[in-house]
Design a protein around this motif. Structure first.
Motif: not given
Length: 432
Positions: A319-323, A356, A358, A360
């Motif tokens: 899972f890729l999370d670009v915050a 994941f 992430r 940020s």
């Protein structure tokens, strides 16, 4: 704590000042203590002269009465009555020289007996003590003045002595392989900066000639390196461009099978990656800027960098999370940031089997975290060394983080990492 840099000029200045201080200080100490002996001898001379004067006149005239002054007083004591008329502090003194303190003032008293008659000379030495204090103060002030003057003159003389060396150092700065504009100083005719100048001392001229010879050899080496990297760059980029162009033409054809289309896309992806590796290797070899400074949208650059790894992330169920907010913009080199992100994201994907990734950004700090295998504490010192890999199970040359570190050092960015085995890793890049 402030650290003082002891350059040649300051060292020569300090040496001259210390030498002058030792010489003048020795003389000052000698005068300081000699002043006591001089004043003491002067006091005894005055008392002895007055005593001889009184005795001489008494022998000439027995009823002679000495004159009494404010500092020097003489007395002739013929009997006990005259003894009792003396000041209290001068009574009943034996033959010889005496030191008497009366009302916090020192008085020297000389007593002599001649033919049954007592002669007494009392001399207050306050004037001598004051003169001695003034002389000592003058000696101390003179010593301080000489030290300051020696330091000032030494600094000027040292400037003259090291001027040739500092001039040579200024010319040596021109030996850098690139000037401030980034243009190479190495040309086909190997024009070298002349370090020898007329009027140089023999020692400085010899050093200049040695540096000129060293400069020439460095220029030759840099020229060969630049020619080699330019040829390699051309020879590698040309076939890569041909492969990418062929891939575009093949993908434009109709009725391609899904297997053929996937293979062509794989060739295109590998070719793009090869082009990036060539660009990165050239940066490692030359350490030259990767592009110009411009406003860069951080989130957009992150999505561009992660695009080549989307299929692998999908296959690993990562899972890729670009915050990152869409309005975050920095003035920097986009190609440098893109190359750094590609290498860090590639590592994150390679060392993460599931979980994941992430990305940020906050307060000029870009962070890339993953849930991968983490980094062993013993591997931390070798993290940015060439060809080092944290695991032999992964592919790659082991130069990804080396490239990132070089880029960060070149542009003044700060990179650091937090990791523990089995709990992933977090890489931070802090922008100035």
């Amino acid at each position: 704590m402030i650290k003082i840099k002891y350059g040649i000029r300051l060292r020569v200045t300090l040496a001259l000042a210390i030498f002058s201080t030792i010489i003048v200080g020795t003389l000052a100490i000698s005068l300081y203590f000699a002043a006591d002996d001089i004043e003491e001898a002067h006091i005894q001379q005055i008392i002895e002269a007055e005593m001889n004067h009184v005795i001489f006149h008494f022998r000439q005239l027995t009823n002679f009465t000495p004159q009494v002054g404010s500092s020097l007083k003489s007395y002739v004591i013929r009997n006990s009555k005259e003894e009792s008329e003396l000041p209290r502090h001068l009574r009943d003194l034996d033959h010889g020289l005496h030191k008497i303190f009366y009302h916090d003032e020192e008085t020297r008293v000389l007593v002599k007996y001649v033919d049954g008659t007592k002669f007494l000379v009392a001399y207050k030495i306050g004037f001598h003590e004051q003169r001695q204090r003034e002389f000592r103060l003058l000696v101390i002030l003179s010593l301080i003045g000489v030290v300051m003057i020696a330091f000032f003159i030494g600094y000027l003389l040292a400037g003259l002595l090291v001027k040739q060396v500092t001039d040579l150092a200024e010319r040596v700065k021109r030996l850098l392989p690139a000037n401030q504009s980034g243009q190479s100083l190495v040309t086909n005719n190997l024009h070298c900066v002349s370090l020898s100048q007329p009027g140089q001392d023999e020692e400085v001229a010899q050093l200049a000639r040695t540096l000129e010879d060293y400069q020439y050899r460095i220029m030759r080496m840099l020229q060969r390196e630049q020619e080699f990297t330019a040829n390699i760059s051309h020879e590698l980029r040309t076939p890569i461009t041909t492969i990418l162009t062929s891939c575009e033409l093949l993908l434009a054809e109709q009725n391609l099978s899904s297997k053929t289309y996937a293979r062509i896309k794989n060739i295109e992806a590998v070719s793009n990656r090869m082009g990036e590796q060539v660009q990165a290797l050239l940066f490692l070899a030359r350490e030259q800027a990767l592009g110009t400074m411009e406003p860069v949208a951080i989130a957009e650059c992150v999505f561009d960098a992660v695009e080549p790894f989307c299929e692998e992330m999908y296959q690993k169920n990562i899972f890729l999370d670009v915050a990152i907010k869409s309005g975050e913009v920095l003035i920097l080199n986009r190609q440098a940031l893109y190359t750094s992100l590609v290498n860090m994201l590639r590592n994150a994907v390679q060392y993460t089997e599931q979980g994941f990734i992430r990305v940020s950004y906050s307060d000029k700090r870009l962070s890339i975290a993953d849930s991968g295998i983490g980094i062993e504490p013993a591997f931390m010192p070798f993290l940015y060394e060439r060809f080092f890999r944290g695991s032999k199970k992964t592919q790659g040359l082991g130069i990804g983080l080396v490239i990132v570190k070089r880029i960060c050092d070149y542009y003044g960015w700060k990179i650091d990492v937090e990791s523990s085995p089995g709990h992933g890793a977090v890489f931070h890049i802090t922008f100035p």
